[in-house]
Design a protein around this motif. Structure first.
Motif, PDB file in Angstrom:
ATOM      1  N   GLY A  49       0.791  -1.220   0.000  1.00 49.40           N
ATOM      2  CA  GLY A  49       0.000   0.000   0.000  1.00 49.40           C
ATOM      3  C   GLY A  49       0.823   1.270   0.000  1.00 49.40           C
ATOM      4  O   GLY A  49       0.281   2.356   0.180  1.00 49.40           O
TER       5      GLY A  49
ATOM      6  N   GLU B  56       2.073   2.724  -2.467  1.00 50.09           N
ATOM      7  CA  GLU B  56       1.679   3.532  -3.614  1.00 50.09           C
ATOM      8  C   GLU B  56       0.538   4.469  -3.229  1.00 50.09           C
ATOM      9  O   GLU B  56       0.506   5.624  -3.633  1.00 50.09           O
ATOM     10  N   THR B  57      -0.404   3.970  -2.436  1.00 49.35           N
ATOM     11  CA  THR B  57      -1.535   4.779  -2.001  1.00 49.35           C
ATOM     12  C   THR B  57      -1.053   5.935  -1.136  1.00 49.35           C
ATOM     13  O   THR B  57      -1.492   7.073  -1.307  1.00 49.35           O
ATOM     14  N   LYS B  58      -0.136   5.674  -0.220  1.00 49.36           N
ATOM     15  CA  LYS B  58       0.401   6.731   0.631  1.00 49.36           C
ATOM     16  C   LYS B  58       1.126   7.778  -0.197  1.00 49.36           C
ATOM     17  O   LYS B  58       1.017   8.970   0.049  1.00 49.36           O
TER      18      LYS B  58
ATOM     19  N   LYS C  92      -1.320  10.046  -2.223  1.00 46.02           N
ATOM     20  CA  LYS C  92      -2.078  10.973  -1.391  1.00 46.02           C
ATOM     21  C   LYS C  92      -1.219  12.113  -0.850  1.00 46.02           C
ATOM     22  O   LYS C  92      -1.741  13.035  -0.248  1.00 46.02           O
TER      23      LYS C  92
ATOM     24  N   GLN D 172      -8.940  15.410  -5.168  1.00 42.50           N
ATOM     25  CA  GLN D 172      -8.573  14.065  -4.762  1.00 42.50           C
ATOM     26  C   GLN D 172      -9.736  13.140  -5.093  1.00 42.50           C
ATOM     27  O   GLN D 172     -10.854  13.317  -4.619  1.00 42.50           O
TER      28      GLN D 172
ATOM     29  N   ASP E  55      -7.933   7.444  -4.118  1.00 41.35           N
ATOM     30  CA  ASP E  55      -6.626   7.452  -3.473  1.00 41.35           C
ATOM     31  C   ASP E  55      -5.585   8.285  -4.196  1.00 41.35           C
ATOM     32  O   ASP E  55      -4.406   8.203  -3.883  1.00 41.35           O
ATOM     33  N   GLU E  56      -5.981   9.086  -5.171  1.00 44.25           N
ATOM     34  CA  GLU E  56      -4.976   9.835  -5.916  1.00 44.25           C
ATOM     35  C   GLU E  56      -5.480  11.226  -6.287  1.00 44.25           C
ATOM     36  O   GLU E  56      -6.659  11.501  -6.253  1.00 44.25           O
TER      37      GLU E  56
END
Length: 129
Positions: A25, A27-29, A32, A78, A81-82
């Protein structure tokens, strides 16, 4: 591989020569983060600037409040998640019709005005880069 904390799983990418190990995860952090938002905002701002520069000015020396040039605005939101950047054209209902000018039109006297395809040319130049 290190033991993950409870509730966390790790992913491992790599070949025989290189191994990349991270929390699942990440990539999600990353997507964001504020740095990614700033990057997206800069790129969308550049694209909107190119569209404004290429847009038709109109018959007057100065552009009025409802001209195409004054109604092109970049935004960053946003979504999930991006961060997503987009350019809004004709936000005002009283604005001149940008898409009509893009493709060409006939004026009330019946004369044909060729389209300039300015939005398309800017988008194609962005695609090449």
């Amino acid at each position: 591989m290190a033991t993950p904390k409870r509730g966390k799983r790790q992913t491992r990418y790599g070949t025989a020569d290189f191994t990349f190990e991270t929390d699942q995860g990440f990539e999600t952090k990353l997507m964001k983060s504020g740095e990614v938002r700033a990057l997206v905002a800069a790129k969308v701002g550049e694209m909107a600037g190119r569209m404004i520069k290429a847009a038709p000015r109109g018959p007057h020396v100065t552009t009025d409040a409802y001209s195409v040039k004054k109604n092109i605005h970049p935004y960053v939101d946003q979504v999930g998640d991006e961060w997503v950047g987009y350019v809004v054209i004709e936000e005002s209902d009283r604005a001149r019709h940008a898409m009509l000018q893009e493709r060409g039109y006939r004026d009330p006297a019946g004369r044909r005005h060729a389209g300039r395809f300015y939005l398309r040319s800017v988008l194609q130049s962005e695609r090449v880069e």
